[in-house]
Motif scaffolding. Structure first.
Motif, PDB file in Angstrom:
ATOM      1  N   VAL A   1       0.855  -1.184   0.000  1.00  0.00           N
ATOM      2  CA  VAL A   1       0.000   0.000   0.000  1.00  0.00           C
ATOM      3  C   VAL A   1       0.893   1.236   0.000  1.00  0.00           C
ATOM      4  O   VAL A   1       1.747   1.387   0.866  1.00  0.00           O
ATOM      5  CB  VAL A   1      -0.939   0.011   1.236  1.00  0.00           C
ATOM      6  CG1 VAL A   1      -1.756   1.282   1.283  1.00  0.00           C
ATOM      7  CG2 VAL A   1      -1.831  -1.215   1.240  1.00  0.00           C
ATOM      8  N   ILE A   2       0.679   2.129  -0.975  1.00  0.00           N
ATOM      9  CA  ILE A   2       1.501   3.338  -1.067  1.00  0.00           C
ATOM     10  C   ILE A   2       0.704   4.593  -0.745  1.00  0.00           C
ATOM     11  O   ILE A   2       1.257   5.677  -0.728  1.00  0.00           O
ATOM     12  CB  ILE A   2       2.152   3.478  -2.459  1.00  0.00           C
ATOM     13  CG1 ILE A   2       1.102   3.514  -3.563  1.00  0.00           C
ATOM     14  CG2 ILE A   2       3.156   2.368  -2.682  1.00  0.00           C
ATOM     15  CD1 ILE A   2       1.660   3.835  -4.942  1.00  0.00           C
ATOM     16  N   TRP A   3      -0.586   4.466  -0.481  1.00  0.00           N
ATOM     17  CA  TRP A   3      -1.401   5.626  -0.113  1.00  0.00           C
ATOM     18  C   TRP A   3      -1.133   5.925   1.355  1.00  0.00           C
ATOM     19  O   TRP A   3      -1.325   5.072   2.223  1.00  0.00           O
ATOM     20  CB  TRP A   3      -2.870   5.338  -0.366  1.00  0.00           C
ATOM     21  CG  TRP A   3      -3.743   6.529  -0.149  1.00  0.00           C
ATOM     22  CD1 TRP A   3      -4.570   6.744   0.896  1.00  0.00           C
ATOM     23  CD2 TRP A   3      -3.869   7.671  -0.985  1.00  0.00           C
ATOM     24  NE1 TRP A   3      -5.207   7.944   0.768  1.00  0.00           N
ATOM     25  CE2 TRP A   3      -4.786   8.547  -0.387  1.00  0.00           C
ATOM     26  CE3 TRP A   3      -3.287   8.055  -2.177  1.00  0.00           C
ATOM     27  CZ2 TRP A   3      -5.137   9.763  -0.943  1.00  0.00           C
ATOM     28  CZ3 TRP A   3      -3.643   9.257  -2.727  1.00  0.00           C
ATOM     29  CH2 TRP A   3      -4.561  10.096  -2.106  1.00  0.00           C
ATOM     30  N   GLY A   4      -0.689   7.135   1.666  1.00  0.00           N
ATOM     31  CA  GLY A   4      -0.217   7.512   2.993  1.00  0.00           C
ATOM     32  C   GLY A   4      -1.224   7.357   4.111  1.00  0.00           C
ATOM     33  O   GLY A   4      -0.858   7.152   5.256  1.00  0.00           O
ATOM     34  N   GLU A   5      -2.497   7.470   3.845  1.00  0.00           N
ATOM     35  CA  GLU A   5      -3.511   7.372   4.893  1.00  0.00           C
ATOM     36  C   GLU A   5      -4.049   5.950   5.053  1.00  0.00           C
ATOM     37  O   GLU A   5      -4.924   5.710   5.865  1.00  0.00           O
ATOM     38  CB  GLU A   5      -4.686   8.300   4.564  1.00  0.00           C
ATOM     39  CG  GLU A   5      -4.294   9.755   4.453  1.00  0.00           C
ATOM     40  CD  GLU A   5      -3.810  10.332   5.764  1.00  0.00           C
ATOM     41  OE1 GLU A   5      -4.363   9.968   6.823  1.00  0.00           O
ATOM     42  OE2 GLU A   5      -2.869  11.133   5.737  1.00  0.00           O
TER      43      GLU A   5
END
Length: 157
Positions: free
Chosen positions: A99-103
């Protein structure tokens, strides 16, 4: 002389009004922009909330049930060494991703933005991509399965 005095009063009042108006607008702008710049709290999904631990039963008192004490001459038993966990076998056409989405991501029950949320996955979590449907992919992470947008994942080598 009275005309000059009222003219200066007008000029001073006008300048003071402009300064107060500019300062007020600047202060409001600062407050609004700092409020919007603050990072919102991370959402906590029902699956991520800590579960209450089961109530512990009280231990019986030592006088109620005597247990034999270990003899000092006995040697301690060897503890088992941890064995490496086997690699999880991937289904056909599946691959690992991160997962690369910060949230973090919300898992969806179907490949649609309007579908019901069924869980969540945190940032940098390792997931298994099971299938894809356009820009959506079905993933598995820690016993949870759901749909997320493919652009929020990075394929691992």
């Amino acid at each position: 002389m009275k005309t000059i005095s009222s003219f200066f009063q007008f000029i001073i009042g006008f300048v003071l009004g402009v300064v107060l108006f500019t300062g007020g607008v600047s202060l409001m702008g600062y407050l609004v922009f700092t409020r919007f710049a603050a990072t919102p709290e991370k959402p906590i999904f029902d699956e991520e909330k800590p579960k209450p631990s089961p109530s512990k039963t009280p231990n019986p008192s030592p006088s109620a049930s005597p247990s034999p004490s270990p003899s000092p001459s006995s040697s301690p038993s060897p503890s088992p060494s941890p064995s490496p966990s086997p690699e999880e076998e991937l289904p056909p056409n599946a691959y690992k991703a991160q997962v690369i989405w910060g949230e973090g991501l919300s898992l969806r029950s179907s490949p649609s933005r309007d579908s019901e949320r069924s869980g969540g996955v945190g940032f940098n979590a390792e997931v298994i991509v099971l299938e894809s449907d356009g820009e959506w992919v079905k993933i598995r992470s820690g016993g949870q399965e759901g749909w997320v947008r493919q652009a929020n994942l990075k394929k691992m080598e």
